[in-house]
Design a protein around this motif. Structure first.
Motif, PDB file in Angstrom:
ATOM      1  N   ASN A   7       0.802  -1.216   0.000  1.00  0.00           N
ATOM      2  CA  ASN A   7       0.000   0.000   0.000  1.00  0.00           C
ATOM      3  C   ASN A   7       0.841   1.275   0.000  1.00  0.00           C
ATOM      4  O   ASN A   7       0.310   2.361   0.178  1.00  0.00           O
ATOM      5  N   TYR A   8       2.124   1.163  -0.183  1.00  0.00           N
ATOM      6  CA  TYR A   8       3.000   2.330  -0.139  1.00  0.00           C
ATOM      7  C   TYR A   8       3.323   2.766  -1.559  1.00  0.00           C
ATOM      8  O   TYR A   8       3.604   1.951  -2.435  1.00  0.00           O
ATOM      9  N   CYS A   9       3.312   4.079  -1.806  1.00  0.00           N
ATOM     10  CA  CYS A   9       3.613   4.638  -3.125  1.00  0.00           C
ATOM     11  C   CYS A   9       4.973   5.328  -3.078  1.00  0.00           C
ATOM     12  O   CYS A   9       5.277   6.051  -2.119  1.00  0.00           O
ATOM     13  N   TYR A  10       5.756   5.157  -4.140  1.00  0.00           N
ATOM     14  CA  TYR A  10       7.149   5.603  -4.155  1.00  0.00           C
ATOM     15  C   TYR A  10       7.349   6.767  -5.133  1.00  0.00           C
ATOM     16  O   TYR A  10       8.265   6.756  -5.957  1.00  0.00           O
ATOM     17  N   TYR A  11       6.526   7.784  -5.039  1.00  0.00           N
ATOM     18  CA  TYR A  11       6.630   8.935  -5.947  1.00  0.00           C
ATOM     19  C   TYR A  11       7.908   9.737  -5.717  1.00  0.00           C
ATOM     20  O   TYR A  11       8.405  10.386  -6.637  1.00  0.00           O
ATOM     21  N   GLY A  12       8.457   9.729  -4.531  1.00  0.00           N
ATOM     22  CA  GLY A  12       9.638  10.526  -4.237  1.00  0.00           C
ATOM     23  C   GLY A  12      10.949   9.861  -4.572  1.00  0.00           C
ATOM     24  O   GLY A  12      12.012  10.482  -4.435  1.00  0.00           O
ATOM     25  N   LYS A  13      10.926   8.635  -5.052  1.00  0.00           N
ATOM     26  CA  LYS A  13      12.150   7.903  -5.351  1.00  0.00           C
ATOM     27  C   LYS A  13      12.684   8.281  -6.735  1.00  0.00           C
ATOM     28  O   LYS A  13      11.917   8.542  -7.660  1.00  0.00           O
ATOM     29  N   PRO A  14      14.017   8.279  -6.909  1.00  0.00           N
ATOM     30  CA  PRO A  14      14.577   8.484  -8.262  1.00  0.00           C
ATOM     31  C   PRO A  14      14.363   7.238  -9.113  1.00  0.00           C
ATOM     32  O   PRO A  14      14.028   6.161  -8.613  1.00  0.00           O
ATOM     33  N   MET A  15      14.592   7.373 -10.414  1.00  0.00           N
ATOM     34  CA  MET A  15      14.344   6.263 -11.318  1.00  0.00           C
ATOM     35  C   MET A  15      15.296   5.096 -11.081  1.00  0.00           C
ATOM     36  O   MET A  15      14.976   3.953 -11.433  1.00  0.00           O
ATOM     37  N   GLU A 100      18.904   8.972 -12.752  1.00  0.00           N
ATOM     38  CA  GLU A 100      18.830  10.119 -11.858  1.00  0.00           C
ATOM     39  C   GLU A 100      17.558  10.945 -12.072  1.00  0.00           C
ATOM     40  O   GLU A 100      17.308  11.908 -11.336  1.00  0.00           O
ATOM     41  N   LEU A 101      16.769  10.581 -13.072  1.00  0.00           N
ATOM     42  CA  LEU A 101      15.543  11.330 -13.352  1.00  0.00           C
ATOM     43  C   LEU A 101      14.520  11.142 -12.242  1.00  0.00           C
ATOM     44  O   LEU A 101      14.473  10.099 -11.586  1.00  0.00           O
ATOM     45  N   THR A 102      13.698  12.141 -12.061  1.00  0.00           N
ATOM     46  CA  THR A 102      12.560  11.992 -11.158  1.00  0.00           C
ATOM     47  C   THR A 102      11.443  11.241 -11.886  1.00  0.00           C
ATOM     48  O   THR A 102      11.474  11.075 -13.113  1.00  0.00           O
ATOM     49  N   VAL A 103      10.469  10.807 -11.133  1.00  0.00           N
ATOM     50  CA  VAL A 103       9.331  10.100 -11.726  1.00  0.00           C
ATOM     51  C   VAL A 103       8.604  11.005 -12.719  1.00  0.00           C
ATOM     52  O   VAL A 103       8.201  10.560 -13.807  1.00  0.00           O
ATOM     53  N   CYS A 173       2.841   1.607 -11.950  1.00  0.00           N
ATOM     54  CA  CYS A 173       3.120   0.626 -10.887  1.00  0.00           C
ATOM     55  C   CYS A 173       3.847   1.243  -9.708  1.00  0.00           C
ATOM     56  O   CYS A 173       4.515   0.533  -8.945  1.00  0.00           O
ATOM     57  N   ILE A 174       3.741   2.558  -9.541  1.00  0.00           N
ATOM     58  CA  ILE A 174       4.463   3.211  -8.454  1.00  0.00           C
ATOM     59  C   ILE A 174       3.966   2.737  -7.093  1.00  0.00           C
ATOM     60  O   ILE A 174       4.735   2.688  -6.123  1.00  0.00           O
ATOM     61  N   CYS A 175       2.704   2.364  -7.034  1.00  0.00           N
ATOM     62  CA  CYS A 175       2.143   1.871  -5.772  1.00  0.00           C
ATOM     63  C   CYS A 175       2.054   0.345  -5.717  1.00  0.00           C
ATOM     64  O   CYS A 175       1.561  -0.214  -4.725  1.00  0.00           O
ATOM     65  N   SER A 176       2.490  -0.329  -6.767  1.00  0.00           N
ATOM     66  CA  SER A 176       2.485  -1.808  -6.794  1.00  0.00           C
ATOM     67  C   SER A 176       3.699  -2.274  -7.590  1.00  0.00           C
ATOM     68  O   SER A 176       3.599  -2.585  -8.780  1.00  0.00           O
ATOM     69  N   LEU A 177       4.835  -2.294  -6.951  1.00  0.00           N
ATOM     70  CA  LEU A 177       6.105  -2.567  -7.634  1.00  0.00           C
ATOM     71  C   LEU A 177       6.166  -3.951  -8.257  1.00  0.00           C
ATOM     72  O   LEU A 177       6.923  -4.171  -9.210  1.00  0.00           O
ATOM     73  N   GLU A 178       5.393  -4.885  -7.750  1.00  0.00           N
ATOM     74  CA  GLU A 178       5.439  -6.241  -8.308  1.00  0.00           C
ATOM     75  C   GLU A 178       4.853  -6.296  -9.713  1.00  0.00           C
ATOM     76  O   GLU A 178       5.092  -7.268 -10.448  1.00  0.00           O
ATOM     77  N   ASP A 179       4.114  -5.261 -10.119  1.00  0.00           N
ATOM     78  CA  ASP A 179       3.506  -5.235 -11.453  1.00  0.00           C
ATOM     79  C   ASP A 179       4.333  -4.430 -12.444  1.00  0.00           C
ATOM     80  O   ASP A 179       3.922  -4.239 -13.595  1.00  0.00           O
ATOM     81  N   CYS A 180       5.523  -3.939 -12.043  1.00  0.00           N
ATOM     82  CA  CYS A 180       6.342  -3.090 -12.912  1.00  0.00           C
ATOM     83  C   CYS A 180       6.946  -3.902 -14.048  1.00  0.00           C
ATOM     84  O   CYS A 180       7.345  -5.056 -13.875  1.00  0.00           O
ATOM     85  N   SER A 181       7.031  -3.275 -15.223  1.00  0.00           N
ATOM     86  CA  SER A 181       7.638  -3.914 -16.386  1.00  0.00           C
ATOM     87  C   SER A 181       9.150  -3.749 -16.344  1.00  0.00           C
ATOM     88  O   SER A 181       9.693  -3.008 -15.516  1.00  0.00           O
ATOM     89  N   THR A 182       9.829  -4.404 -17.257  1.00  0.00           N
ATOM     90  CA  THR A 182      11.295  -4.345 -17.304  1.00  0.00           C
ATOM     91  C   THR A 182      11.773  -3.182 -18.164  1.00  0.00           C
ATOM     92  O   THR A 182      12.687  -2.454 -17.788  1.00  0.00           O
ATOM     93  N   LEU A 183      11.171  -2.988 -19.340  1.00  0.00           N
ATOM     94  CA  LEU A 183      11.625  -1.957 -20.269  1.00  0.00           C
ATOM     95  C   LEU A 183      11.250  -0.555 -19.802  1.00  0.00           C
ATOM     96  O   LEU A 183      12.008   0.393 -20.007  1.00  0.00           O
ATOM     97  N   ALA A 184      10.079  -0.413 -19.204  1.00  0.00           N
ATOM     98  CA  ALA A 184       9.623   0.872 -18.667  1.00  0.00           C
ATOM     99  C   ALA A 184       9.339   0.669 -17.186  1.00  0.00           C
ATOM    100  O   ALA A 184       8.230   0.265 -16.812  1.00  0.00           O
ATOM    101  N   ILE A 186       8.442   2.062 -14.485  1.00  0.00           N
ATOM    102  CA  ILE A 186       7.306   2.545 -13.696  1.00  0.00           C
ATOM    103  C   ILE A 186       5.984   2.363 -14.441  1.00  0.00           C
ATOM    104  O   ILE A 186       4.946   2.828 -13.991  1.00  0.00           O
ATOM    105  N   PHE A 187       6.031   1.686 -15.600  1.00  0.00           N
ATOM    106  CA  PHE A 187       4.812   1.349 -16.327  1.00  0.00           C
ATOM    107  C   PHE A 187       4.381  -0.057 -15.926  1.00  0.00           C
ATOM    108  O   PHE A 187       5.202  -0.976 -15.895  1.00  0.00           O
ATOM    109  N   SER A 188       3.103  -0.219 -15.622  1.00  0.00           N
ATOM    110  CA  SER A 188       2.612  -1.542 -15.250  1.00  0.00           C
ATOM    111  C   SER A 188       2.535  -2.434 -16.477  1.00  0.00           C
ATOM    112  O   SER A 188       2.343  -1.972 -17.605  1.00  0.00           O
TER     113      SER A 188
END
Length: 370
Positions: A7-15, A100-103, A173-184, A186-188
């Motif tokens: 349930n945690y969202c990681y909007y403040g994390k770098p890429m 180093e990019l932001t979200v 997928c910022i709030c569900s990291l297990e659904d994140c893709s490999t190429l993008a 932060i894209f689910s």
């Protein structure tokens, strides 16, 4: 692989955090490789800017292009121009910089690419609609009025910008990291699957539509050519336009399909596919599409090529006139300087003669007094 709380969202994390989470282990370009890529990429992007700007200018300046088909073709050139901007931004924000990019900046970078692809696809669909109305329904080009074409162009960009902004609006997928893709990272995966399948499906629909239109026009042209002679040239024009659009569509499908297939495999979580090794090459193939489109316009359309040559001739003539005017102005200024100097020298010599004469008169008067 990280296993954070669900349930945690990681909007403040770098890429870099999301790249590590997605096991993005491909080796980054070193500084020398990146400089080479940026140099060649900048050259191609410059060509994209100049050539597509010439297409837009040709449609605006040549009254023979003031028809719905060419307005939509100019809009397709505008989407390629946007693609060039997206590639430039990507080139200088890739490699180690991307981690180093932001979200928000990553969403912006990918949003430019997605918007340009969506705009190109939507423009090809709009051109298919225009061709269908003009050819299959046996209606003249003017039936699609300028107001309707303007509305269609605005609709194309509204849909494209919306499609490019979908991930930043919440489908990520910022709030569900297990659904994140490999190429993008932060894209689910569900978004990549849906987006890739929908685009591939639209590709298939357009190929079917243009194939049907092409066969219809070819059959009608052959029938007319066997019965009439005076209207053969007039009936060849639709066939030329159809061939031009089919070539553009074919190049578009060839350049974008491999990348969409890779995104689809990533969305399906294919771990044995080694997708990271193909990512860069398929992106370069997508860049090639925006380079080839203006070449196709000028090669397939003689009127477009003649307009290009006239524009280049005007630019060269204008440059020569500017140079000659500068040279004439310099020559005029130099001649004026010479005349002014001559006048001043004449005045000085006259004054010197007057002074000498006065001195002579004074000397004569003194001698007479003596």
């Amino acid at each position: 692989m990280m296993h954070p709380s669900a349930n945690y969202c990681y909007y403040g994390k770098p890429m870099g955090f999301f790249y590590n989470n997605s096991n993005h282990t491909i080796k980054d370009w070193d500084s020398n490789q990146l400089i080479v890529v940026q140099c060649f990429g900048s050259f191609f992007c410059l060509f994209i800017f100049v050539s597509n700007a010439m297409v837009i200018a040709a449609v605006i300046t040549n009254k023979r292009f003031h028809y719905p088909f060419y307005y939509l073709l100019a809009n397709l050139a505008a989407s390629d121009f946007l693609a060039g901007i997206a590639y430039v931004y990507l080139m200088f924000n890739t490699g180690a910089v991307s981690k180093e990019l932001t979200v928000q900046l990553y969403f912006f970078r990918q949003g430019l690419l997605d918007t340009s692809l969506s705009a190109s696809l939507a423009n090809l669909l709009a051109i298919a609609l225009e061709r269908y109305i003009s050819v299959m329904k046996l209606k003249v080009l003017r039936n699609l009025t300028k107001r309707r074409v303007t509305f269609l162009i605005v609709l194309v960009w509204a849909v494209s910008i919306t499609m490019g902004a979908v991930p930043s609006l919440g489908w990520n997928c910022i709030c569900s990291l297990e659904d994140c893709s490999t190429l993008a990272p932060i894209f689910s995966r569900s978004y990549l699957t849906t987006w890739s399948v929908s685009n591939l499906f639209v590709f298939l629909i357009m190929v079917v539509i243009y194939t049907r239109i092409y066969l219809y026009v070819k059959r009608k042209t052959s029938i007319l050519s066997s019965h009439t002679r005076g209207s053969i040239n007039r009936k060849r024009t639709p066939m030329k336009l159809i061939k031009t659009v089919m070539t553009v569509l074919g190049v578009f499908v060839i350049c974008w399909t491999p990348g969409l297939v890779v995104l689809l495999l990533d969305g399906l979580n294919c771990k044995q596919c080694k997708l990271l090794g193909f990512k860069r090459w398929f992106l370069l193939l997508a860049v090639l599409n925006s380079v080839l489109n203006p070449i196709i316009y000028s090669y397939k359309d003689e009127e477009m090529w003649m307009t290009f040559k006239n524009m280049i001739r005007c630019v060269c003539t204008g440059t020569r006139r500017q140079r000659s005017s500068r040279a004439n102005s310099k020559a005029l200024n130099s001649s004026l300087d010479i005349s002014i100097r001559a006048t001043e020298d004449g005045k000085i010599n006259t004054e010197e003669c007057k002074i000498t004469a006065e001195e002579g008169n004074i000397a004569t008067q003194e001698e007479l007094k003596e």
